[in-house]
Scaffold this active site. Structure first.
Site, PDB file in Angstrom:
ATOM      1  N   CYS A 147       0.817  -1.227   0.000  1.00  0.00           N
ATOM      2  CA  CYS A 147       0.000   0.000   0.000  1.00  0.00           C
ATOM      3  C   CYS A 147       0.850   1.275   0.000  1.00  0.00           C
ATOM      4  CB  CYS A 147      -0.973  -0.007   1.171  1.00  0.00           C
ATOM      5  SG  CYS A 147      -0.310  -0.696   2.680  1.00  0.00           S
ATOM      6  N   HIS A 240      -2.717   6.504   4.218  1.00  0.00           N
ATOM      7  CA  HIS A 240      -1.284   6.586   4.506  1.00  0.00           C
ATOM      8  C   HIS A 240      -0.765   7.935   3.998  1.00  0.00           C
ATOM      9  CE1 HIS A 240      -1.530   2.518   5.677  1.00  0.00           C
ATOM     10  NE2 HIS A 240      -0.798   1.927   4.752  1.00  0.00           N
TER      11      HIS A 240
HETATM   12  P1  NAP Z   1      -6.876  -9.518   7.449  1.00  0.00           P
HETATM   13  O1  NAP Z   1      -7.838  -8.434   7.809  1.00  0.00           O
HETATM   14  O2  NAP Z   1      -6.110 -10.158   8.552  1.00  0.00           O
HETATM   15  O3  NAP Z   1      -7.674 -10.659   6.636  1.00  0.00           O
HETATM   16  C1  NAP Z   1      -7.108 -11.908   6.334  1.00  0.00           C
HETATM   17  C2  NAP Z   1      -8.089 -12.781   5.556  1.00  0.00           C
HETATM   18  O4  NAP Z   1      -7.438 -14.018   5.248  1.00  0.00           O
HETATM   19  C3  NAP Z   1      -9.361 -13.135   6.294  1.00  0.00           C
HETATM   20  O5  NAP Z   1     -10.425 -13.230   5.369  1.00  0.00           O
HETATM   21  C4  NAP Z   1      -9.057 -14.529   6.854  1.00  0.00           C
HETATM   22  O6  NAP Z   1     -10.224 -15.340   7.024  1.00  0.00           O
HETATM   23  C5  NAP Z   1      -8.225 -15.112   5.729  1.00  0.00           C
HETATM   24  N1  NAP Z   1      -7.359 -16.182   6.228  1.00  0.00           N
HETATM   25  C6  NAP Z   1      -6.525 -16.184   7.299  1.00  0.00           C
HETATM   26  N2  NAP Z   1      -5.918 -17.387   7.434  1.00  0.00           N
HETATM   27  C7  NAP Z   1      -6.389 -18.177   6.429  1.00  0.00           C
HETATM   28  C8  NAP Z   1      -6.152 -19.532   6.041  1.00  0.00           C
HETATM   29  N3  NAP Z   1      -5.329 -20.322   6.738  1.00  0.00           N
HETATM   30  N4  NAP Z   1      -6.811 -20.011   4.958  1.00  0.00           N
HETATM   31  C9  NAP Z   1      -7.660 -19.220   4.256  1.00  0.00           C
HETATM   32  N5  NAP Z   1      -7.940 -17.930   4.581  1.00  0.00           N
HETATM   33  C10 NAP Z   1      -7.303 -17.405   5.650  1.00  0.00           C
HETATM   34  O7  NAP Z   1      -5.766  -8.982   6.416  1.00  0.00           O
HETATM   35  P2  NAP Z   1      -5.878  -7.750   5.338  1.00  0.00           P
HETATM   36  O8  NAP Z   1      -5.436  -6.474   5.932  1.00  0.00           O
HETATM   37  O9  NAP Z   1      -7.200  -7.832   4.685  1.00  0.00           O
HETATM   38  O10 NAP Z   1      -4.711  -8.131   4.317  1.00  0.00           O
HETATM   39  C11 NAP Z   1      -4.852  -9.153   3.342  1.00  0.00           C
HETATM   40  C12 NAP Z   1      -3.610  -9.186   2.459  1.00  0.00           C
HETATM   41  O11 NAP Z   1      -3.498  -7.943   1.767  1.00  0.00           O
HETATM   42  C13 NAP Z   1      -2.295  -9.355   3.244  1.00  0.00           C
HETATM   43  O12 NAP Z   1      -1.386 -10.122   2.496  1.00  0.00           O
HETATM   44  C14 NAP Z   1      -1.795  -7.897   3.376  1.00  0.00           C
HETATM   45  O13 NAP Z   1      -0.410  -7.823   3.556  1.00  0.00           O
HETATM   46  C15 NAP Z   1      -2.236  -7.336   2.043  1.00  0.00           C
HETATM   47  N6  NAP Z   1      -2.444  -5.878   2.008  1.00  0.00           N
HETATM   48  C16 NAP Z   1      -3.183  -5.257   2.963  1.00  0.00           C
HETATM   49  C17 NAP Z   1      -3.376  -3.868   2.886  1.00  0.00           C
HETATM   50  C18 NAP Z   1      -4.173  -3.111   3.918  1.00  0.00           C
HETATM   51  O14 NAP Z   1      -4.200  -1.863   3.819  1.00  0.00           O
HETATM   52  N7  NAP Z   1      -4.825  -3.755   4.872  1.00  0.00           N
HETATM   53  C19 NAP Z   1      -2.839  -3.160   1.821  1.00  0.00           C
HETATM   54  C20 NAP Z   1      -2.121  -3.837   0.843  1.00  0.00           C
HETATM   55  C21 NAP Z   1      -1.938  -5.192   0.944  1.00  0.00           C
HETATM   56  P3  NAP Z   1     -10.935 -15.606   8.454  1.00  0.00           P
HETATM   57  O15 NAP Z   1     -11.755 -14.381   8.763  1.00  0.00           O
HETATM   58  O16 NAP Z   1     -11.760 -16.800   8.185  1.00  0.00           O
HETATM   59  O17 NAP Z   1      -9.829 -15.813   9.444  1.00  0.00           O
END
Ligand code: NAP
Length: 345
Positions: A147, A240
């Site tokens: 991001c 950000h």
């Molecule tokens: P998050 O809120 O922690 O969400 C994670 C998701 O992955 C949830 O839907 C979770 O499902 C699922 N998950 C976790 N463990 C799993 C498993 N073993 N098998 C299948 N699904 C699983 O994370 P996020 O912030 O959305 O980020 C997601 C990705 O995008 C990450 O790689 C992060 O680095 C990247 N990213 C995030 C941002 C940001 O601003 N947040 C920006 C750019 C990139 P459950 O609810 O069922 O646990």
């Protein structure tokens, strides 16, 4: 166009943004939602702790969340998985013929995987053909940057093209939503600033060189200039903000820098892609802008706002973008729109 899409990691912070942005998308038809075993088998409204200001779309409330494995009906899979899970699962989808548009860092720096910002390096989608051949996949993985890297790369690209860059320093002030849900404990971040985000500085210091690199003989030759980053977590929900110090190869002026950024546009604007902002970079002349709360939603959260542009030999500025829209879900959707328009799906 009518293309079936699924979201994996659908219950998390970025997954929710995907759902919100895809619910009324003119080309993409949301057919499947997947998450971990904890959520699989539940209705989406029970599985997800919905945290966006916009209401959960009615169309997804009763969809049953499925396990994260190939088998559901979709041409494109938007991935919002944690990186360690993405590393294992995304190739399984690509092998089975899905286009995986990923937010995770697992494959961003792989030689045969495009790290895309459609305004910056749309030609890098040609790596898909090499990827398919080398890995014997019918599908493919494409990625969007971290991001902070996206928000940085949009305004820096026109400057790098027009004047060249020798040195870039950046200090970020990053929102808590960047750490996912339930990312940073409230006891750690309320009334506080944390001067460290694990792994973030390395991504900001390396991804931009890949995106600004030239694709030659099937390989990307990374751009060679110095980037130094310091990343801080601050107690805002979304957005950000980044302070930049830029040394250019050619001597330039503040007015030329402003003009170059203001007129910057790329393929998404030329092709009129549905998620494209009219202006990838907006210039503000107000002394106290951009501000996180006031500027993060500019042009549906897809524009980066740049202000406080000053300096002579070294240009300084403050930039701001929405981390879960332009920095994540919106970026992935724009990537997929580019692929669809270029008939790579
Ligand atoms: P998050 O809120 O922690 O969400 C994670 C998701 O992955 C949830 O839907 C979770 O499902 C699922 N998950 C976790 N463990 C799993 C498993 N073993 N098998 C299948 N699904 C699983 O994370 P996020 O912030 O959305 O980020 C997601 C990705 O995008 C990450 O790689 C992060 O680095 C990247 N990213 C995030 C941002 C940001 O601003 N947040 C920006 C750019 C990139 P459950 O609810 O069922 O646990």
């Amino acid at each position: 166009m009518n293309i079936d899409v699924g979201v994996i990691g659908a219950t998390g912070m970025v997954g929710q943004r995907f759902i919100s942005l895809l619910s009324d998308h003119p080309w993409f038809n949301l057919t499947a939602l997947a998450a971990s075993e904890r959520s699989a088998g539940k209705r989406y409204s029970k599985a997800a702790d919905w945290v966006l200001n916009e209401d959960m779309p009615n169309s997804v409330r009763d969809i049953e969340v499925v396990e994260t494995k190939p088998g559901f009906q979709a041409d494109i899979v938007f991935s919002a998985l944690p990186s360690d899970i993405a590393k294992k699962v995304e190739p399984q989808f690509a092998e089975q013929g899905y286009i995986v548009a990923s937010n995770a860092s697992a494959y961003r720096m792989a030689e045969d995987v495009p790290l895309l910002i459609p305004e910056v390096n749309p030609e890098h989608i040609d790596l898909i053909d090499i990827q398919r051949e080398q890995r014997d996949w019918d599908g493919a993985i494409i990625t969007n940057p971290n991001c902070s890297s996206i928000i940085l790369t949009l305004p820096v690209t026109p400057i790098a093209r027009e004047f060249g860059i020798t040195d870039l320093r950046v200090a970020t002030l990053q929102a808590v939503s960047g750490a996912g849900y339930t990312g940073v404990p409230s006891m750690a971040i309320v009334d506080n600033v944390i001067p460290y985000i694990g792994g973030e500085e390395d991504k900001v210091e390396t991804e931009i060189q890949k995106m600004l690199g030239d694709l030659e003989d099937g390989k990307i030759k990374h751009r060679d200039f110095n980037v130094t980053a310091t990343c801080n977590r601050v107690p805002v929900l979304d957005g950000h903000l980044e302070n930049l110090w830029i040394e250019t190869e050619e001597k330039t002026t503040v007015d030329e820098i402003k003009e170059t950024m203001a007129k910057f546009e790329g393929e998404p604007q030329k092709l009129d892609l549905p998620t494209a902002p009219k202006n990838p970079v907006i210039i503000t002349e107000q002394d106290d802008r951009p501000q996180t709360r006031l500027d993060r939603n500019k042009q549906n959260g897809m524009s980066v706002t740049a202000g406080r542009i000053r300096g002579e030999n070294e240009i300084q500025m403050t930039i701001l973008g929405h981390n879960t829209i332009r920095g994540a879900a919106g970026a992935s959707i724009l990537n997929a729109e580019l692929l669809a328009k270029k008939q790579k799906i």
